[in-house]
Every structure is written in C-alpha cells, then in structure tokens.
Design a protein around this motif. Structure first.
Motif, mmCIF file in Angstrom:
data_model
loop_
_atom_site.group_PDB
_atom_site.id
_atom_site.type_symbol
_atom_site.label_atom_id
_atom_site.label_comp_id
_atom_site.label_asym_id
_atom_site.label_seq_id
_atom_site.Cartn_x
_atom_site.Cartn_y
_atom_site.Cartn_z
ATOM 1 N N MET A 1 0.719 -1.152 -0.172
ATOM 2 C CA MET A 1 -0.050 -0.005 0.122
ATOM 3 C C MET A 1 0.944 1.035 0.006
ATOM 4 O O MET A 1 0.547 2.303 0.613
ATOM 5 N N ASN A 2 1.978 1.073 -0.685
ATOM 6 C CA ASN A 2 2.689 2.394 -0.611
ATOM 7 C C ASN A 2 2.501 3.422 -1.526
ATOM 8 O O ASN A 2 2.569 4.588 -1.743
ATOM 9 N N ASP A 3 1.681 2.951 -3.075
ATOM 10 C CA ASP A 3 1.298 3.777 -4.148
ATOM 11 C C ASP A 3 -0.038 4.235 -3.662
ATOM 12 O O ASP A 3 -0.860 3.930 -3.003
ATOM 13 N N VAL A 4 -0.214 5.597 -4.021
ATOM 14 C CA VAL A 4 -1.441 6.256 -3.875
ATOM 15 C C VAL A 4 -2.068 6.977 -4.976
ATOM 16 O O VAL A 4 -1.477 6.930 -5.950
ATOM 17 N N ALA A 5 -3.426 7.101 -4.846
ATOM 18 C CA ALA A 5 -4.129 7.443 -6.193
ATOM 19 C C ALA A 5 -3.825 8.894 -6.357
ATOM 20 O O ALA A 5 -3.335 9.612 -5.171
ATOM 21 N N THR A 6 -3.717 9.448 -7.578
ATOM 22 C CA THR A 6 -3.555 10.768 -7.950
ATOM 23 C C THR A 6 -4.515 11.882 -7.072
ATOM 24 O O THR A 6 -5.827 11.535 -7.505
ATOM 25 N N PRO A 7 -4.300 12.637 -6.379
ATOM 26 C CA PRO A 7 -5.483 13.312 -5.648
ATOM 27 C C PRO A 7 -5.886 14.873 -6.520
ATOM 28 O O PRO A 7 -6.525 15.736 -6.030
ATOM 29 N N HIS A 8 -5.576 14.591 -7.852
ATOM 30 C CA HIS A 8 -5.931 15.729 -8.646
ATOM 31 C C HIS A 8 -7.340 16.311 -8.740
ATOM 32 O O HIS A 8 -8.269 15.635 -8.992
ATOM 33 N N ASP A 9 -7.687 17.455 -8.256
ATOM 34 C CA ASP A 9 -9.038 17.868 -8.261
ATOM 35 C C ASP A 9 -9.890 17.108 -7.309
ATOM 36 O O ASP A 9 -11.222 17.216 -7.223
ATOM 37 N N SER A 10 -9.458 16.262 -6.220
ATOM 38 C CA SER A 10 -10.043 15.590 -5.516
ATOM 39 C C SER A 10 -10.605 16.632 -4.143
ATOM 40 O O SER A 10 -10.069 17.505 -3.836
ATOM 41 N N THR A 11 -11.536 15.859 -3.494
ATOM 42 C CA THR A 11 -12.160 16.568 -2.542
ATOM 43 C C THR A 11 -12.369 15.467 -1.482
ATOM 44 O O THR A 11 -12.960 14.570 -1.489
ATOM 45 N N ALA A 12 -12.324 16.049 -0.204
ATOM 46 C CA ALA A 12 -12.259 15.019 0.964
ATOM 47 C C ALA A 12 -13.099 15.839 2.113
ATOM 48 O O ALA A 12 -13.208 17.096 2.291
ATOM 49 N N LEU A 13 -13.578 14.876 2.970
ATOM 50 C CA LEU A 13 -14.255 15.404 4.238
ATOM 51 C C LEU A 13 -13.822 14.722 5.555
ATOM 52 O O LEU A 13 -13.851 13.218 5.300
ATOM 53 N N VAL A 14 -13.394 15.249 6.139
ATOM 54 C CA VAL A 14 -12.884 14.721 7.606
ATOM 55 C C VAL A 14 -13.917 15.204 8.698
ATOM 56 O O VAL A 14 -14.095 16.442 8.935
ATOM 57 N N THR A 15 -14.563 14.366 9.322
ATOM 58 C CA THR A 15 -15.339 14.550 10.638
ATOM 59 C C THR A 15 -14.591 14.764 11.824
ATOM 60 O O THR A 15 -13.530 14.094 11.971
ATOM 61 N N GLY A 16 -15.120 15.626 12.690
ATOM 62 C CA GLY A 16 -14.308 15.867 13.954
ATOM 63 C C GLY A 16 -12.799 16.355 13.781
ATOM 64 O O GLY A 16 -12.094 16.008 14.467
ATOM 65 N N ALA A 17 -12.707 17.380 12.482
ATOM 66 C CA ALA A 17 -11.380 17.749 12.228
ATOM 67 C C ALA A 17 -10.868 19.023 12.695
ATOM 68 O O ALA A 17 -10.001 19.434 12.000
ATOM 69 N N ASN A 18 -11.545 19.315 13.631
ATOM 70 C CA ASN A 18 -11.001 20.763 14.555
ATOM 71 C C ASN A 18 -9.727 20.636 15.397
ATOM 72 O O ASN A 18 -9.267 21.580 15.948
ATOM 73 N N LYS A 19 -9.577 19.274 15.658
ATOM 74 C CA LYS A 19 -8.391 18.937 16.692
ATOM 75 C C LYS A 19 -7.984 17.434 16.527
ATOM 76 O O LYS A 19 -8.578 16.623 15.498
ATOM 77 N N GLY A 20 -6.803 17.152 17.094
ATOM 78 C CA GLY A 20 -6.217 15.918 17.181
ATOM 79 C C GLY A 20 -6.081 15.504 15.978
ATOM 80 O O GLY A 20 -5.419 15.787 14.756
ATOM 81 N N ILE A 21 -6.159 14.030 15.702
ATOM 82 C CA ILE A 21 -5.926 13.182 14.336
ATOM 83 C C ILE A 21 -6.828 13.999 13.280
ATOM 84 O O ILE A 21 -6.097 13.841 11.944
ATOM 85 N N GLY A 22 -8.235 13.927 13.453
ATOM 86 C CA GLY A 22 -8.816 14.828 12.476
ATOM 87 C C GLY A 22 -8.403 15.941 11.800
ATOM 88 O O GLY A 22 -8.200 15.933 10.468
ATOM 89 N N LYS A 23 -7.780 16.939 12.810
ATOM 90 C CA LYS A 23 -6.977 18.127 12.206
ATOM 91 C C LYS A 23 -5.763 17.726 11.449
ATOM 92 O O LYS A 23 -5.604 18.318 10.279
ATOM 93 N N GLU A 24 -5.112 16.838 11.925
ATOM 94 C CA GLU A 24 -3.741 16.652 11.248
ATOM 95 C C GLU A 24 -3.964 15.845 9.846
ATOM 96 O O GLU A 24 -3.520 15.931 8.780
#
Length: 244
Positions: A1-24
């Motif tokens: 799992m070393n290769d990653v998909a190309t993130p070009h123009d991709s959009t993500a949502l992270v819940t609980g992202a104002n602190k801790g692991i989520g923010k990072e």
C-alpha cells in the motif's frame, strides 16, 4: 500500500477535524492538494482549524449526532471523493459491569450511529466520484483478537473502556459490511487503528507521547489508495494488518 491515487481535483471530508488526528488528517490531505472540508460541530473551533490548516481547507459545520446538521452539510457539499469518519468520543472508561447505560448510548451515538448517518448522507456524492474512498478511524482496542491475546496489554485491562472499545468493534464490522456492499461501485472502505496519540480522548491520551500526525499519515494513505488496493481491511497506522 505504498502507492497512492492521484489527488488531482479531489475533495475530502474529515469529521471531527477541528483537533487531534482529524485536524492532522485534514492538514495532510490539504497539503497533498485536495480540497478538504473540515467537519466541526463547533463553528468557532472549526474556523480556527481552517485558518491553521490554510490552503484548500473549508469549514463544514457538522454534528454527526444531529440529523438536521448532517442533511445540511450533505446539501452543502456537491462533490466528494474521500470521507474520513474520524469523529469519536470516550464517554467513560468503566468496565461493562460498572458502565452507565447513558454513557454507552452517547458513545454509540457518535462512534457508530453517527458513522452510519454521515456515510449514508454523503453516499450520493461519493458515488459520483471516479475513485471513492471511506476511512473509518477505529482503535486497536476494538480488536477482539488483541483483547483476548494474553501477550497484549488489552487483555489485562479487565474489560475497561467497554463502551468505547465495543463501539470500535462495531465500527470494524460496519467497515466490512460497507466494503462488501460498495465494492462493485469501486469503493475502498477500510478501518484504521491509529495507536495511542496525544489527544483529549481521555486522561491516558492527554499525556501520551504519540504524535497525531503520525496516525494521520496512516489515514491519508488509506484515503489515497490506488484502484488495486484492498477494501474491507483493518490496518495499523504503519500499514500492517490488524486482526479483527
């Protein structure tokens, strides 16, 4: 799992992202060039996190326990390629015989029911993605194999943290079921055991040495998996497989 998909123009949502692991996690996804919706129940804390992350971070007010908040957030987000279900709580650390039933309910409301509600609400947007990914932030303490392994500290805990740990076991099961149901649509759905990190989850975590950014890197790796990568797996932050 070393290769990653190309993130070009991709959009993500992270819940609980104002602190801790989520923010990072949100920070690292933004650094990789993605537009990142920073999910935060508290608007002010969310704004501060967005300012700290900078770049392509966007505030998304989202309470994973509130159906109206979830619906409003899903309406606001048009396109989505990656969903990181990070929001989680530990309402108490008691063993099952001493647990408060309300604490169990509150824990499951966020850690299990919230994941189902958010995932289902954003599935229409994810289905439009050519490379949809879902990452569930679980816990090694939710592994039944590790909990019953006499060589592991979890086995000596005498069932402490029953509400939190069982909620993560349930989340692991959901990971498998979503992966199976969505595999034909090209989804990759996996769970991450982030390890003990310096967060405000509980007193032990508050004084931990583990860097949240290290765990976030594991989440980002699963978020950017290539098309030939596995789905329905449980992985440690370092990429190794965790037993169910």
């Amino acid at each position: 799992m070393n290769d990653v998909a190309t993130p070009h123009d991709s959009t993500a949502l992270v819940t609980g992202a104002n602190k801790g692991i989520g923010k990072e996690t949100a920070r690292q996804l933004a650094d990789a060039g993605l537009i990142v919706h920073v999910g935060s129940r508290d608007p002010e804390r969310g704004r501060r996190a967005v300012e700290e992350i900078g770049g392509r971070a966007r505030l998304l007010v989202l309470d994973v326990t509130d159906p109206e908040s979830i619906a409003a957030a899903a309406h606001q987000v048009g396109d989505l390629d990656i969903l990181v279900n990070n929001a989680g709580i530990m309402a108490e650390d008691a063993p099952a015989p001493e647990s408060d039933l309300d604490a169990f309910r509150r824990t499951y409301e966020t850690n299990v029911f919230g994941v189902v509600a958010v995932t289902n609400a954003f599935l229409p947007a994810l289905r439009r993605s050519p490379r949809p990914r879902i990452v569930n932030i679980s816990s090694g303490t939710g592994s039944l194999a590790w909990s019953t392994d006499p060589e592991r500290a979890f086995a000596f805990s005498r069932g402490a943290g029953a509400a939190y740990r069982s909620s993560k076991t349930a989340l692991n099961a959901l990971t498998v079921y979503y992966a199976q149901a969505l595999e034909s649509a090209g989804f990759k759905v996996n769970a991450l055991a982030p390890g003990l990190r310096r967060t405000d989850l509980n007193e032990r975590a508050t004084s931990a040495d583990g860097d949240p950014a290290e765990a976030a890197a594991g989440a980002v790796r699963l978020a950017l998996l290539p098309d030939d990568a596995p789905t329905g797996g449980f992985f440690s932050w370092d990429g190794t497989t965790v037993p169910w």
